[in-house]
Design a protein around this motif. Sequence first.
Motif, PDB file in Angstrom:
ATOM      1  N   LEU A  30      44.885  -0.218  -3.584  1.00 49.25           N
ATOM      2  CA  LEU A  30      43.226   1.001  -4.085  1.00 49.25           C
ATOM      3  C   LEU A  30      43.722   1.605  -4.939  1.00 49.25           C
ATOM      4  CD1 LEU A  30      41.913   2.025  -0.528  1.00 49.25           C
ATOM      5  CD2 LEU A  30      41.649  -0.203  -1.774  1.00 49.25           C
ATOM      6  N   GLY A  31      44.853   2.697  -5.762  1.00 49.61           N
ATOM      7  CA  GLY A  31      45.195   3.094  -6.728  1.00 49.61           C
ATOM      8  C   GLY A  31      45.032   2.554  -7.456  1.00 49.61           C
ATOM      9  N   ILE A  32      45.611   1.289  -7.664  1.00 48.79           N
ATOM     10  CA  ILE A  32      46.081   0.417  -8.855  1.00 48.79           C
ATOM     11  C   ILE A  32      44.800   0.042  -9.244  1.00 48.79           C
ATOM     12  CG2 ILE A  32      46.798  -2.167  -9.580  1.00 48.79           C
ATOM     13  CD1 ILE A  32      49.636  -1.508  -7.262  1.00 48.79           C
ATOM     14  N   GLU A  34      41.474   1.165  -8.315  1.00 43.74           N
ATOM     15  CA  GLU A  34      40.820   2.153  -9.515  1.00 43.74           C
ATOM     16  C   GLU A  34      41.290   2.096 -10.595  1.00 43.74           C
ATOM     17  OE1 GLU A  34      39.851   5.619  -7.439  1.00 43.74           O
ATOM     18  OE2 GLU A  34      39.161   6.811  -8.755  1.00 43.74           O
ATOM     19  N   GLN A  35      42.277   2.411 -11.169  1.00 48.16           N
ATOM     20  CA  GLN A  35      42.971   3.285 -12.548  1.00 48.16           C
ATOM     21  C   GLN A  35      42.580   1.164 -13.283  1.00 48.16           C
ATOM     22  OE1 GLN A  35      43.792   5.814 -13.985  1.00 48.16           O
ATOM     23  NE2 GLN A  35      44.104   6.240 -11.047  1.00 48.16           N
ATOM     24  N   VAL A  36      42.485   0.519 -13.006  1.00 43.83           N
ATOM     25  CA  VAL A  36      42.468  -0.893 -13.599  1.00 43.83           C
ATOM     26  C   VAL A  36      40.804  -1.074 -13.532  1.00 43.83           C
ATOM     27  CG1 VAL A  36      42.105  -3.278 -13.272  1.00 43.83           C
ATOM     28  CG2 VAL A  36      44.115  -2.151 -12.937  1.00 43.83           C
ATOM     29  N   GLY A  38      39.456   1.441 -14.025  1.00 42.90           N
ATOM     30  CA  GLY A  38      38.574   2.793 -14.930  1.00 42.90           C
ATOM     31  C   GLY A  38      39.234   2.544 -16.300  1.00 42.90           C
ATOM     32  N   LEU A  39      40.566   1.311 -16.329  1.00 42.07           N
ATOM     33  CA  LEU A  39      40.415   1.355 -17.860  1.00 42.07           C
ATOM     34  C   LEU A  39      39.299   0.782 -18.854  1.00 42.07           C
ATOM     35  CD1 LEU A  39      42.716   1.168 -20.106  1.00 42.07           C
ATOM     36  CD2 LEU A  39      43.367  -0.985 -18.601  1.00 42.07           C
ATOM     37  N   GLU A  41      36.280   0.661 -17.898  1.00 41.13           N
ATOM     38  CA  GLU A  41      35.137   1.971 -18.231  1.00 41.13           C
ATOM     39  C   GLU A  41      35.995   2.535 -19.317  1.00 41.13           C
ATOM     40  OE1 GLU A  41      34.866   4.836 -15.497  1.00 41.13           O
ATOM     41  OE2 GLU A  41      32.764   5.616 -15.819  1.00 41.13           O
ATOM     42  N   ASP A  42      36.860   2.948 -19.851  1.00 49.09           N
ATOM     43  CA  ASP A  42      37.595   3.364 -20.847  1.00 49.09           C
ATOM     44  C   ASP A  42      37.118   2.291 -21.811  1.00 49.09           C
ATOM     45  OD1 ASP A  42      38.453   5.451 -19.239  1.00 49.09           O
ATOM     46  OD2 ASP A  42      40.739   5.101 -19.739  1.00 49.09           O
ATOM     47  N   LEU A  43      38.253   1.535 -21.636  1.00 54.81           N
ATOM     48  CA  LEU A  43      37.519   0.513 -23.174  1.00 54.81           C
ATOM     49  C   LEU A  43      35.974   0.365 -23.479  1.00 54.81           C
ATOM     50  CD1 LEU A  43      40.350  -2.424 -20.876  1.00 54.81           C
ATOM     51  CD2 LEU A  43      40.015  -1.041 -23.909  1.00 54.81           C
ATOM     52  N   THR A  46      35.238   3.235 -24.695  1.00 57.09           N
ATOM     53  CA  THR A  46      35.505   3.383 -26.331  1.00 57.09           C
ATOM     54  C   THR A  46      35.711   2.111 -27.510  1.00 57.09           C
ATOM     55  OG1 THR A  46      37.838   2.325 -25.754  1.00 57.09           O
ATOM     56  CG2 THR A  46      37.647   4.757 -25.809  1.00 57.09           C
TER      57      THR A  46
ATOM     58  N   GLU B  18      52.075  -1.791 -11.990  1.00 54.62           N
ATOM     59  CA  GLU B  18      50.643  -2.186 -12.143  1.00 54.62           C
ATOM     60  C   GLU B  18      49.881  -0.839 -12.421  1.00 54.62           C
ATOM     61  OE1 GLU B  18      48.510  -5.055 -10.622  1.00 54.62           O
ATOM     62  OE2 GLU B  18      50.086  -6.844 -11.836  1.00 54.62           O
ATOM     63  N   LEU B  19      50.425  -0.161 -11.603  1.00 53.01           N
ATOM     64  CA  LEU B  19      49.831   1.549 -11.303  1.00 53.01           C
ATOM     65  C   LEU B  19      50.266   2.524 -12.790  1.00 53.01           C
ATOM     66  CD1 LEU B  19      47.880   3.541 -10.036  1.00 53.01           C
ATOM     67  CD2 LEU B  19      50.218   4.656  -8.809  1.00 53.01           C
ATOM     68  N   THR B  22      49.230   0.799 -16.199  1.00 47.29           N
ATOM     69  CA  THR B  22      47.478   0.755 -16.523  1.00 47.29           C
ATOM     70  C   THR B  22      46.974   2.506 -16.748  1.00 47.29           C
ATOM     71  OG1 THR B  22      47.149  -0.703 -15.099  1.00 47.29           O
ATOM     72  CG2 THR B  22      44.871   0.440 -15.555  1.00 47.29           C
ATOM     73  N   LEU B  23      47.934   3.311 -16.036  1.00 44.38           N
ATOM     74  CA  LEU B  23      47.870   4.895 -16.463  1.00 44.38           C
ATOM     75  C   LEU B  23      48.372   4.762 -18.201  1.00 44.38           C
ATOM     76  CD1 LEU B  23      48.693   6.631 -12.987  1.00 44.38           C
ATOM     77  CD2 LEU B  23      47.027   7.125 -14.054  1.00 44.38           C
ATOM     78  N   ARG B  26      45.190   4.266 -19.855  1.00 50.81           N
ATOM     79  CA  ARG B  26      44.143   4.725 -19.593  1.00 50.81           C
ATOM     80  C   ARG B  26      44.454   6.586 -20.196  1.00 50.81           C
ATOM     81  NH1 ARG B  26      40.893   6.129 -14.395  1.00 50.81           N
ATOM     82  NH2 ARG B  26      39.450   5.567 -15.879  1.00 50.81           N
ATOM     83  N   TYR B  29      43.775   7.305 -23.942  1.00 48.45           N
ATOM     84  CA  TYR B  29      42.793   8.073 -24.976  1.00 48.45           C
ATOM     85  C   TYR B  29      42.468   9.349 -24.507  1.00 48.45           C
ATOM     86  CZ  TYR B  29      41.834   2.406 -24.953  1.00 48.45           C
ATOM     87  OH  TYR B  29      41.639   1.254 -25.536  1.00 48.45           O
ATOM     88  N   ARG B  30      43.547  10.055 -23.550  1.00 47.86           N
ATOM     89  CA  ARG B  30      42.824  11.174 -23.319  1.00 47.86           C
ATOM     90  C   ARG B  30      44.481  12.218 -24.179  1.00 47.86           C
ATOM     91  NH1 ARG B  30      41.452   7.917 -19.804  1.00 47.86           N
ATOM     92  NH2 ARG B  30      39.157   8.437 -19.142  1.00 47.86           N
ATOM     93  N   LYS B 108      47.236  10.017  -3.973  1.00 45.43           N
ATOM     94  CA  LYS B 108      46.872   8.468  -4.490  1.00 45.43           C
ATOM     95  C   LYS B 108      45.478   7.842  -3.103  1.00 45.43           C
ATOM     96  CE  LYS B 108      50.787   6.860  -6.118  1.00 45.43           C
ATOM     97  NZ  LYS B 108      51.789   6.089  -6.004  1.00 45.43           N
ATOM     98  N   PRO B 109      44.723   7.504  -3.821  1.00 43.22           N
ATOM     99  CA  PRO B 109      43.641   7.238  -4.838  1.00 43.22           C
ATOM    100  C   PRO B 109      43.704   8.224  -5.287  1.00 43.22           C
ATOM    101  CG  PRO B 109      42.768   5.404  -3.666  1.00 43.22           C
ATOM    102  CD  PRO B 109      43.537   6.811  -2.538  1.00 43.22           C
ATOM    103  N   PHE B 110      43.808   8.301  -7.157  1.00 42.82           N
ATOM    104  CA  PHE B 110      43.165   9.484  -7.644  1.00 42.82           C
ATOM    105  C   PHE B 110      42.164   9.164  -9.062  1.00 42.82           C
ATOM    106  CE2 PHE B 110      47.410   9.456  -8.442  1.00 42.82           C
ATOM    107  CZ  PHE B 110      47.689   9.230 -10.334  1.00 42.82           C
TER     108      PHE B 110
END
Lengths: 217, 128
Positions: A30-32, A34-36, A38-39, A41-43, A46, B18-19, B22-23, B26, B29-30, B108-110
Amino acid sequence: MNTDIGARYNPQAFYSEITASVTHELNNILGIIEQVAGLVEDLTVTTSEGETPMDNRMGEIAEKIIRQTDRGMKLVKRLNKFAHMGDVLSGECDLCDVVENLVALAQRFARLKGKSLRPEIPDDAVMVVINQVRFSEALFTCIKRVVALADAGATVTIKLVDSEYHASILISAPCAEHDPDISKQFQLPENLAQIVVRESESEGSIAVELIVNHTMG
Amino acid sequence: MNNDANTYKVLLVDDEEELVSTLVERLGYRNFAAEYALNATTALDMLRKTAYDVVVVDLKLPGISGNELVQIIRKAYPNIPVILMTGHGNDKFHDSAAPEDVSSLIQKPFDVSQLVTMMKKAIAEHEH
């Protein structure tokens, strides 16, 4: 560590250990995702007007989401199958199915020790009458013990072989140093299964055999 | 230590590639220049070569555990703040993790903004 299954038999603790491990992995998945997400969204944020940077990233991002979703779905199916083992106290089942599912759920334990599990399961069903929960706990305890003793980076093989009167699950791995007390650590209740600690045929390995009679209750 | 006045260097340690990959993107960008390691051994190699402003460690790592890595970092690099990631169901420290060894704990997840806030706070606290 007390690995005497007869003394420590506690299905609640066994269920807790497996479900905690699997839900940890689901959290990771789920964490992955969520981040993907979010990415994406970031793309989008920007991207300047008129630009389309998402075009060359969309395939890669979609693949990540599909891969993780597939991983999560398989894990949930395995956990569900595991949770339903206790529906019937004792009954006929395909041992291939039970062993394959438990080995898959135990992979994370091995991975966290820097090792891996390789199941060798026959194509034909191996029908036995067992208490699946107790059998699975016995198998899990044996796997964890062999994983703990196996050499760093080793692959632990779990091989299921059927014969006329019983099925045998051989758990083996490269192991440079033998534990002289290993036979004492694998005592199981007589009515559950018989553990035979085999002396390795070749030096530098460990093999533990779990034997299940076809009509064991 | 920083690439420029607004960029912090962060090391992410987690075996879920993959986590962390990707982080890394992201966090870029910050204003965080992030890099990742998939195990503690690689992380320690990277720590020897690069001066990081903050390290984020997953509790469950293959081989050397997250707890063990935190303790090694605390001894070898006492000035680098460490944030611990966990998939554990409650927010208490468990196993052998000592609360004083880490700046904070993130479950996690955060959301990435939650991690960014924690990292900025941890860096600011260590700078004073």
